[in-house]
Scaffold this motif. Structure first.
Motif, PDB file in Angstrom:
ATOM      1  N   GLU A 283      -9.489  15.591  -4.929  1.00  0.00           N
ATOM      2  CA  GLU A 283      -9.613  15.393  -3.488  1.00  0.00           C
ATOM      3  C   GLU A 283      -9.434  13.908  -3.138  1.00  0.00           C
ATOM      4  OE1 GLU A 283     -12.760  17.138  -0.354  1.00  0.00           O
ATOM      5  OE2 GLU A 283     -13.601  15.550  -1.620  1.00  0.00           O
ATOM      6  N   GLU A 284      -9.802  13.036  -4.077  1.00  0.00           N
ATOM      7  CA  GLU A 284      -9.712  11.590  -3.859  1.00  0.00           C
ATOM      8  C   GLU A 284      -8.541  10.973  -4.633  1.00  0.00           C
ATOM      9  OE1 GLU A 284     -12.807   9.420  -2.108  1.00  0.00           O
ATOM     10  OE2 GLU A 284     -11.656  11.013  -1.160  1.00  0.00           O
ATOM     11  N   ARG A 285      -7.451  11.688  -4.733  1.00  0.00           N
ATOM     12  CA  ARG A 285      -6.255  11.199  -5.438  1.00  0.00           C
ATOM     13  C   ARG A 285      -5.027  11.457  -4.580  1.00  0.00           C
ATOM     14  NH1 ARG A 285      -9.957   9.677  -8.153  1.00  0.00           N
ATOM     15  NH2 ARG A 285     -10.308   9.925 -10.387  1.00  0.00           N
ATOM     16  N   THR A 488      -8.374  -3.288  -8.316  1.00  0.00           N
ATOM     17  CA  THR A 488      -8.006  -1.989  -8.893  1.00  0.00           C
ATOM     18  C   THR A 488      -8.888  -0.847  -8.377  1.00  0.00           C
ATOM     19  OG1 THR A 488      -9.404  -2.474 -10.806  1.00  0.00           O
ATOM     20  CG2 THR A 488      -7.069  -3.002 -11.029  1.00  0.00           C
ATOM     21  N   SER A 489      -9.704  -1.103  -7.349  1.00  0.00           N
ATOM     22  CA  SER A 489     -10.540  -0.031  -6.758  1.00  0.00           C
ATOM     23  C   SER A 489      -9.672   0.847  -5.852  1.00  0.00           C
ATOM     24  CB  SER A 489     -11.687  -0.623  -5.944  1.00  0.00           C
ATOM     25  OG  SER A 489     -12.481  -1.439  -6.745  1.00  0.00           O
ATOM     26  N   VAL A 490      -8.744   1.543  -6.468  1.00  0.00           N
ATOM     27  CA  VAL A 490      -7.798   2.372  -5.712  1.00  0.00           C
ATOM     28  C   VAL A 490      -7.823   3.788  -6.285  1.00  0.00           C
ATOM     29  CG1 VAL A 490      -6.267   0.414  -5.245  1.00  0.00           C
ATOM     30  CG2 VAL A 490      -5.857   1.801  -7.280  1.00  0.00           C
ATOM     31  N   PHE A 491      -7.131   4.696  -5.623  1.00  0.00           N
ATOM     32  CA  PHE A 491      -7.013   6.052  -6.164  1.00  0.00           C
ATOM     33  C   PHE A 491      -6.489   5.951  -7.599  1.00  0.00           C
ATOM     34  CE2 PHE A 491      -6.414   8.865  -2.104  1.00  0.00           C
ATOM     35  CZ  PHE A 491      -7.696   8.517  -1.714  1.00  0.00           C
ATOM     36  N   SER A 609      -1.835  11.084 -14.236  1.00  0.00           N
ATOM     37  CA  SER A 609      -1.490   9.939 -13.392  1.00  0.00           C
ATOM     38  C   SER A 609      -0.615   8.923 -14.104  1.00  0.00           C
ATOM     39  CB  SER A 609      -2.745   9.275 -12.830  1.00  0.00           C
ATOM     40  OG  SER A 609      -3.558   8.774 -13.859  1.00  0.00           O
ATOM     41  N   TYR A 610      -0.612   8.923 -15.450  1.00  0.00           N
ATOM     42  CA  TYR A 610       0.326   8.039 -16.161  1.00  0.00           C
ATOM     43  C   TYR A 610       1.761   8.408 -15.788  1.00  0.00           C
ATOM     44  CZ  TYR A 610      -3.164   5.787 -19.123  1.00  0.00           C
ATOM     45  OH  TYR A 610      -4.216   5.026 -19.572  1.00  0.00           O
ATOM     46  N   GLY A 647      -7.774  -0.944  -2.376  1.00  0.00           N
ATOM     47  CA  GLY A 647      -7.908   0.409  -1.832  1.00  0.00           C
ATOM     48  C   GLY A 647      -8.201   0.400  -0.344  1.00  0.00           C
ATOM     49  N   SER A 648      -7.703  -0.646   0.361  1.00  0.00           N
ATOM     50  CA  SER A 648      -8.064  -0.798   1.777  1.00  0.00           C
ATOM     51  C   SER A 648      -7.414   0.238   2.691  1.00  0.00           C
ATOM     52  CB  SER A 648      -7.706  -2.209   2.266  1.00  0.00           C
ATOM     53  OG  SER A 648      -6.323  -2.445   2.098  1.00  0.00           O
ATOM     54  N   GLU A 649      -6.318   0.870   2.212  1.00  0.00           N
ATOM     55  CA  GLU A 649      -5.690   1.966   2.967  1.00  0.00           C
ATOM     56  C   GLU A 649      -5.231   3.031   1.983  1.00  0.00           C
ATOM     57  OE1 GLU A 649      -3.092   1.065   6.477  1.00  0.00           O
ATOM     58  OE2 GLU A 649      -3.180  -0.976   5.663  1.00  0.00           O
ATOM     59  N   HIS A 650      -4.805   4.175   2.509  1.00  0.00           N
ATOM     60  CA  HIS A 650      -4.308   5.253   1.646  1.00  0.00           C
ATOM     61  C   HIS A 650      -3.083   4.757   0.878  1.00  0.00           C
ATOM     62  CE1 HIS A 650      -2.676   9.058   0.234  1.00  0.00           C
ATOM     63  NE2 HIS A 650      -3.860   9.596   0.515  1.00  0.00           N
ATOM     64  N   PRO A 651      -3.021   5.013  -0.450  1.00  0.00           N
ATOM     65  CA  PRO A 651      -1.929   4.458  -1.255  1.00  0.00           C
ATOM     66  C   PRO A 651      -0.530   4.859  -0.786  1.00  0.00           C
ATOM     67  CG  PRO A 651      -3.309   5.943  -2.572  1.00  0.00           C
ATOM     68  CD  PRO A 651      -4.020   5.703  -1.299  1.00  0.00           C
TER      69      PRO A 651
END
Length: 676
Positions: A283-285, A488-491, A609-610, A647-651
């Motif tokens: 859900e968070e990816r 690196t605090s991103v999806f 994700s790789y 992670g300030s916006e959706h990737p």
């Protein structure tokens, strides 16, 4: 007064490693936990009504002292551990899990967050503030804020158990890795091995007061052995030992641990109203759900499998022609691939290694970062280290502004886990008008210099260094407001883009010309070798893709369905590998018990994700190739829209802003030579 209770008086507020004593950690954790609780109480007991500032921002900046202690401690626990640190980790993990639950299940806090969230459309927030608000609200819901008391208690129990199980899982693998030695005393057993590998093995034996040569399951020792040793029986022995790690029905066996982890994760997801752990995670990816991941993996599998089948047949025929081998086994793959690669391209790692002296490669990465992003790296001895081998650098920009502290830790040792990773000792964030700059580290396990040779890297290690350095740039160039959206605090399926894109420069003539020089003669790497590196980049790419896909499918197997009926780890694993398997199975080997990425790393339901990030990086690098690999305009777009944004916006929003469109899978297939 413990060292952690006062402001560090070090250069750039760096960790004062030499002043930290083992006995400082437990009291520091206790005090850090108490301080975090006090900060949370201050939010919930605030007499003023909940606002974005007094609730959401206050929450984002809470617990920072504890985060700092945790990052120092757990980074050392990975890179420089010992029995005492292991003990502390076991004791602290459930306490940290309990604190996280105290916060996530705090009803008064959730009510305040919910109140701000319900007014979000009228608050006039910028994009980063909106992301923080959504993330804060979802964080509570995803961690049980809407559950009744009984279910909340069970959630706490599960999290405490998981914290300990995951630690134990990793410690067992390290113990099994350290327990194995292949001790050789007959020189003829070394046939085929590179001089550097032999010298390192002799050095290890001598350091243990033994005659001969010792090889281990540490990658710099293991990989050259299975790739070059002519003695097939010995390749088999060390390969079987690697495949048996934590799967030997002894005190370090992880079978029960991983079954417990999978089942507890499933139960946790169900408690929270999700079908499986994978539904909860995804859900968070960017991928959003397991169905999309499965489709993605199967789509790539259908495109890569014909190529992989052809490569396996070619390799089998080659081994038969060369040595009369009737069937390829797992311990033959790397060996005959290397031989075939040498025959096809007259290219082998031993030919390349003299051009890749570690110091030069590191400086090459620095030069690429300078040409793209205007960064300068200066080695300094004023920053405290946790081990003599660590190098420390100050990073500045073209205007001389301080950007980051960079640590580099390159060689294997007893208290260091295998593999390579990037981490941080302090994140970037802005507070009270100050832009606090990050302290970033990369940790690898490369071959140590010997009495006669510097550390010379295989080409694979060169790309590993650039990969981890790409993660480091993501951390160093961070420029967000809040610490939990920084770097690196991103999806999780976006985090590999900055690392994987950097590997591309290792294949480019203009980049290699900057650093690939012979360590003795200083001669630049011959251009025909560069051409061969490029052409051979997609050698056996079908098989390599299938290998990655098999790990992704295994991960989704454990986490994308109800695992409560699984009792036999090996049988289940074989069912997951059925569509990707070419080599005969080895009965007493299993991947899952040492698959630390998904059972004690952060990749559960995320190993795909790789490959996902490879699609992103191939598509993004195609943009650089269109304009020029050091094009300042494309580099500025990448820095401003991807690297600095965290992670300030959706990737996908960030990616489209950089690229102008969504990524295309064809860029990857084309690069890998898998497009018909």
């Amino acid at each position: 007064m413990g060292i952690f209770n006062q402001k560090f008086t070090t250069a750039h507020d760096t960790a004062p490693f030499s002043q930290i004593k083992i006995e400082d950690y437990l009291p520091a954790f206790e005090q850090g936990i108490e301080k975090a609780k006090t900060e949370i109480d201050a939010i919930t007991e605030n007499a003023e009504g909940p606002t974005f500032s007094n609730t959401i921002e206050a929450l984002a900046y809470s617990g920072m002292q504890l985060d700092r202690i945790s990052s120092i401690f757990f980074n050392l626990h990975s890179a420089e551990t010992n029995e005492e640190l292991d003990k502390i980790a076991q004791e602290v993990a459930p306490k940290l899990a309990a604190l996280a639950n105290d916060i996530n299940l705090n009803l008064a806090l959730f009510e305040r967050v919910k109140s701000v969230h319900s007014e979000k459309d009228s608050l006039n927030l910028n994009a980063e503030q909106q992301t923080l608000l959504d993330k804060s609200y979802k964080g509570f819901v995803r961690n049980g804020a809407l559950l009744n008391t009984e279910k909340k208690d069970r959630l706490r129990q599960i999290d405490a158990e998981l914290a300990v199980l995951k630690l134990k899982f990793g410690e067992n693998i390290l113990a099994e890795t350290n327990a194995y030695q292949l001790h050789l005393t007959d020189e003829k057993d070394l046939s085929g091995l590179p001089e550097g590998a032999i010298e390192a093995a002799r050095g290890l034996a001598a350091s243990l007061d033994k005659e001969g040569w010792i090889f281990t399951l540490d990658y710099p020792s293991y990989i050259p052995f299975v790739t070059y040793a002519d003695n097939r029986e010995l390749r088999k022995e060390i390969s079987l030992a690697a495949g048996r790690k934590a799967f030997q029905k002894n005190e370090y066996d992880n079978s029960q641990n991983l079954l417990s982890i999978a089942k507890l994760r499933y139960e946790r997801a169900q408690l929270l109203g999700y079908a499986t752990h994978a539904h909860f995670v995804l859900e968070e990816r960017m991928a959003q759900n397991p169905e999309r991941v499965q489709l993605f993996l199967e789509d790539l599998l259908s495109k890569a499998k014909p190529a992989a089948g052809g490569e396996f047949d070619e390799l089998s025929a080659f081994a038969k022609k060369l040595d009369g081998l009737e069937h390829l086994e797992k311990w033959d793959g790397a060996y005959y691939s290397e031989k075939l690669k040498q025959e096809k391209f007259q290219l082998d790692d031993e030919l390349l290694k003299p051009y890749f002296k570690l110091e030069r490669v590191l400086n090459g990465a620095f030069t690429v970062a300078f040409k793209l992003f205007g960064l300068h790296f200066k080695e300094v001895d004023t920053i405290d280290k946790y081990h003599d081998e660590v190098q420390t650098f100050e990073v500045t920009d073209d205007q001389g502004n301080f950007i980051a502290v960079f640590y580099a830790d390159f060689f294997p040792r007893k208290g260091k886990r295998n593999g390579a990773w990037m981490t941080s000792f302090k994140p970037q964030y802005q507070i009270n008008g100050n832009n606090e700059r990050p302290h970033v580290s990369i940790v690898c396990n490369f071959t140590k210099p010997t009495a006669t040779k510097p550390s010379l890297l295989t080409f694979n290690e060169v790309t590993t260094l650039f990969h981890e350095f790409g993660h480091a740039l993501h951390g160093m160039l961070a420029n967000t407001t809040y610490p939990n959206l920084s770097g690196t605090s991103v999806f999780w399926d976006f985090v590999e883009l900055p690392s994987q894109i950097m590997e591309n420069w290792c294949y480019e003539k203009d980049a290699l010309a900057l650093f690939a020089r012979h360590y003795e003669s200083n001669e630049a790497i011959p251009m025909d070798l560069v051409e061969k590196i490029k052409v051979s980049a997609s050698f056996m790419e079908g098989m390599a893709t299938l290998r990655q896909l098999s790990f992704g499918l295994l991960d989704m197997g454990w986490h994308g369905q109800d695992p409560t009926g699984i009792h036999d780890v090996k049988a289940f694993e074989n069912s997951c590998f059925a569509s990707t398997q070419f080599y005969p199975d080895v009965a007493d080997n299993a991947m899952s018990p040492s698959f630390s990425h998904i059972f004690n790393g952060g990749y559960s339901s995320g190993y795909y994700s790789y490959k996902w990030a490879e699609v992103l990086d191939a598509d993004a690098f195609a943009y650089f190739q269109e304009k020029g690999i050091f094009d300042k305009e494309v580099a500025a777009k990448f820095k401003d829209n991807i690297l600095s944004q965290g992670g300030s916006e959706h990737p996908m929003t960030l990616y489209k802003r950089f690229r102008g469109k969504e990524p295309q899978v064809d860029a990857l297939l084309k690069r890998a030579g898998l497009l018909a």
